[in-house]
Write an enzyme that holds these catalytic residues in place. Structure first.
Site, short mmCIF file in Angstrom:
data_model
loop_
_atom_site.label_atom_id
_atom_site.label_comp_id
_atom_site.label_asym_id
_atom_site.label_seq_id
_atom_site.Cartn_x
_atom_site.Cartn_y
_atom_site.Cartn_z
N GLU A 134 64.93 4.59 54.53
CA GLU A 134 65.07 3.20 54.95
C GLU A 134 65.82 3.10 56.28
O GLU A 134 66.96 3.55 56.40
CB GLU A 134 65.82 2.40 53.87
CG GLU A 134 66.17 0.99 54.23
CD GLU A 134 64.95 0.10 54.42
OE1 GLU A 134 65.01 -0.76 55.32
OE2 GLU A 134 63.96 0.26 53.68
N THR A 158 58.79 -1.68 55.28
CA THR A 158 58.77 -0.48 54.44
C THR A 158 57.41 -0.29 53.77
O THR A 158 56.86 0.81 53.74
CB THR A 158 59.87 -0.58 53.37
OG1 THR A 158 61.14 -0.63 54.01
CG2 THR A 158 59.84 0.62 52.44
N HIS A 182 69.66 -0.29 53.56
CA HIS A 182 68.90 -1.46 53.99
C HIS A 182 69.79 -2.40 54.80
O HIS A 182 70.99 -2.54 54.55
CB HIS A 182 68.35 -2.20 52.76
CG HIS A 182 67.25 -3.16 53.08
ND1 HIS A 182 67.49 -4.40 53.64
CD2 HIS A 182 65.90 -3.07 52.92
CE1 HIS A 182 66.35 -5.04 53.81
NE2 HIS A 182 65.36 -4.25 53.39
N ASP A 240 61.19 4.90 57.98
CA ASP A 240 60.12 3.90 57.83
C ASP A 240 60.04 2.95 59.02
O ASP A 240 58.96 2.57 59.44
CB ASP A 240 60.27 3.12 56.52
CG ASP A 240 61.57 2.34 56.40
OD1 ASP A 240 62.45 2.47 57.27
OD2 ASP A 240 61.72 1.60 55.41
N HIS A 241 61.18 2.55 59.56
CA HIS A 241 61.20 1.63 60.70
C HIS A 241 62.60 1.62 61.29
O HIS A 241 63.55 2.16 60.72
CB HIS A 241 60.78 0.21 60.30
CG HIS A 241 61.59 -0.36 59.18
ND1 HIS A 241 62.88 -0.83 59.35
CD2 HIS A 241 61.30 -0.52 57.86
CE1 HIS A 241 63.34 -1.27 58.19
NE2 HIS A 241 62.42 -1.08 57.27
#
Length: 647
Positions: A251, A293, A409, A469-470
């Site tokens: 994440e 995600t 997150h 993921d990003h």
């Protein structure tokens, strides 16, 4: 026809207190507040593009609200204000202009309210001050309420409202929207059209989407656009054939964290150690869209590009998608996916069904133990996942397993006991400091995963793929202090290239030689790279990525986090303006073979071409056309089971 005739019946004194004029003035303030956040100092254009849409709305009120006109004005004002507020908030995190498509995701807001509050600057709330003030006055002062209602119900000269409506609509359609309808870059198109006009344009037309005949989409055409050819004897082919495959999606994990220390303390000690025995791609970039995600999961498992404005889980989850899980299941593998949140979040149950996973494990399986953000911590995720993988191995089953971490997150407010590193005072109470605490914990939990896999006898017979993921640190959300800390850590100014840069690490103990490969890659390239290592043929499977072990050059189309028309090649990130000619380039910092930053390519070394721009847009168009042409998913293809019921 002058204003005196249009506003017949109004005195000069009452003119300024008419809702049309008063709310026009307050809406001008809101137009400029949004422009200040998004357009970086534009002065005249926001007014010229914003006022016609405001006057159109208010002219409609004058024409059709014969009773309780003031209440209607307040409602219209509230709706328009909320659009501006949503645009500001969305831009602060994603760097894009929110569209009506995001309303379909409104159910996700409760899950990410911490992120919303972190982005909320107090002065943003000033956008509602006129509505609150007007409501309070009307509620508590009967005299003013009576006078203002009486004033509001006075009508324009008979042709006044229609004339104002005609002039505004003409300006919007002919002078503002029509000349700018073909711009690919959504930010520039929004700036040229104005926020409200842009939103209506998308609702009315769907934007610039044009689909191709799906029959024209084939692997040969894709490879030609990307400038690559099939390799006859690929490097690494079958190197990890027969092994279990474990894919770990981290994440919000960015590449710059690796091999960095703060006052002598490693941020990612476990990953740093893994790098020394893995294939590492330092020039690897995110391609996720509005699904974040879940979009990264889609990209990794399909090698298809994400849709333009909506998550893949919304646009494509009803399609029979070609995918890695299906390819592995055809080889006799179990295809499993693990995520500690509810499978309903981002419509994942339907996505996993479309991707062909044989079983999913979500919150029902992991329970409420050691909650961080939306579910159990990464430590719980990894321990319970490995226990389940051991059961598969003991039953003689090979597996393709995807594990989605989540503890790091946004907004990165870890519970205090999870902070495993001590940071100096300059990092305390900063966004960057909180991010580093979270990603250090991510690394700590990965150490737990590695130990569990080794103790369970799974490590030596698995291929382990780890990637981000990003991005986690949006450049548009960072304060001067945050940017200063990042410059201190990285030795250079933080920019879009660093923001989009995530790591890709592939480890197959005893099968792959540790090395740093400096070619450019993206998430769409994960599927063909894994397939090559696992000895799985992609013949007949349309894919837009490429095997990174065997291709030295790349063309990565981007959308969403970068505007349409953007792409990443071997030298730079290119971001268009109204078109190619007024675009800008962000040189990539190239790494040496040890993975350390070596140099930044200068402007004269970056030579993005109009051909690359056109080909990048064509690749996105081909992917959209291909996926939309796929047949609907059929239930008899195998609905994934809920892993919580297998215990």
């Amino acid at each position: 026809m002058g204003w005196s005739r249009l506003l017949s019946g109004f005195s000069k004194k009452t003119f300024w207190f008419s809702p049309f004029v008063l709310f026009t003035i307050t809406m001008i303030f809101k137009i400029y507040l949004a422009a200040f956040v998004i357009y970086d100092g534009e002065l005249l254009r926001p007014l010229l593009t914003g006022l016609p849409s405001i006057w159109t709305a208010f002219a409609l009120v004058e024409l059709f609200a014969s009773r309780r006109k003031l209440a209607v004005y307040l409602i219209v004002n509230l709706l328009l204000t909320t659009v501006y507020f949503a645009v500001i908030m969305y831009y602060k995190y994603f760097g894009i202009i929110v569209t009506y498509h995001a309303l379909m995701q409104i159910g996700q807001v409760a899950e990410v309210k911490g992120s919303v509050f972190q982005l909320l600057h107090p002065y943003f709330l000033l956008i509602y001050v006129d509505i609150v003030a007007a409501a309070l006055v009307l509620i508590f002062n009967k005299k003013i309420r009576h006078s203002w209602n009486k004033l509001s119900n006075r009508r324009f000269q008979p042709l006044g409202a229609p004339f104002a409506l005609f002039v505004s609509m003409f300006a919007i359609c002919v002078l503002i929207v029509w000349p700018n309808r073909g711009i690919a870059n959504e930010l520039v198109q929004n700036e040229r059209m104005g926020i409200l006009n842009y939103e209506v344009f998308l609702m009315a037309t769907g934007g610039n989407e044009k689909l191709l005949n799906p029959a024209s989409v084939n692997q040969s055409a894709i490879n030609e656009l990307k400038g690559i050819s099939e390799v006859v004897n690929p490097v690494g082919k079958d190197a990890a054939k027969g092994r279990n495959v474990i894919v770990v999606q981290l994440e919000a994990f960015q590449n710059f964290l690796l091999d960095k220390t703060i006052d002598g303390k490693e941020i990612t000690p476990n990953l740093n150690k893994l790098l020394k025995e893995s294939v590492y791609f330092p020039h690897f970039y995110q391609q996720a869209g509005s699904g974040n995600t879940s979009d990264a999961e889609f990209l990794t498992n399909t090698s298809l590009y994400v849709p333009l404005r909506v998550p893949a889980t919304e646009a494509y989850a009803d399609k029979a998608l070609p995918s890695l899980p299906k390819l592995f299941r055809a080889q006799g593998y179990e295809a499993l996916t693990f995520h500690t949140n509810d499978v309903a979040f981002w419509n994942r149950k339907n996505l996993y069904q479309a991707l062909g996973f044989s079983r999913y494990y979500d919150r029902a399986f992991f329970g409420d133990e050691d909650i961080v953000h939306f579910g159990s911590s990464d430590e719980v995720l990894y321990k319970k996942t490995v226990a389940e993988l051991k059961k598969q191995a003991e039953a003689g089953k090979k597996f393709y397993a995807m594990i989605i971490s989540m503890s790091s997150h946004h907004p990165f407010n870890l519970p205090e006991p999870k902070n495993k590193i001590s940071l100096p005072d300059r990092y305390q109470d900063t966004f960057v400091g909180d991010y580093i605490y979270s990603q250090n914990y991510t690394d700590y939990a990965l150490g737990v995963l590695f130990d569990e896999l080794k103790a369970g006898g799974l490590w030596d017979n698995s291929t382990i793929v780890i990637y981000g993921d990003h991005m986690g640190l949006p450049i548009y959300s960072l304060s001067k202090t945050d940017l200063s800390l990042l410059k201190e850590l990285n030795g250079r100014d933080y920019n879009d290239a660093q923001m989009m840069n995530i790591p890709l690490i592939i480890s197959a103990p005893g099968a792959l030689k540790a090395q740093v490969l400096t070619q450019t890659g993206g998430q769409s390239d994960i599927m063909p790279t894994i397939a090559n290592l696992a000895g799985i043929s992609l013949a007949g499977t349309v894919h837009f990525g490429q095997d990174l072990l065997n291709q030295q050059h790349n063309l990565l189309p981007e959308r969403y986090y970068l505007p349409s028309g953007s792409f990443i090649n071997d030298r730079e990130i290119f971001i268009p303006g109204a078109g190619f000619s007024d675009g800008r380039s962000i040189p990539l910092t190239k790494a040496d073979k040890s993975g350390n930053a070596a140099s930044t390519l200068e402007a004269d070394q970056t030579r993005s071409t109009r051909s690359e721009f056109d080909r990048a847009l064509k690749l996105l168009q081909m992917s959209d056309s291909y996926v939309r042409s796929l047949p609907a998913y059929k239930p008899d293809e195998g609905v994934p089971e809920d892993g919580s019921k297998s215990r």
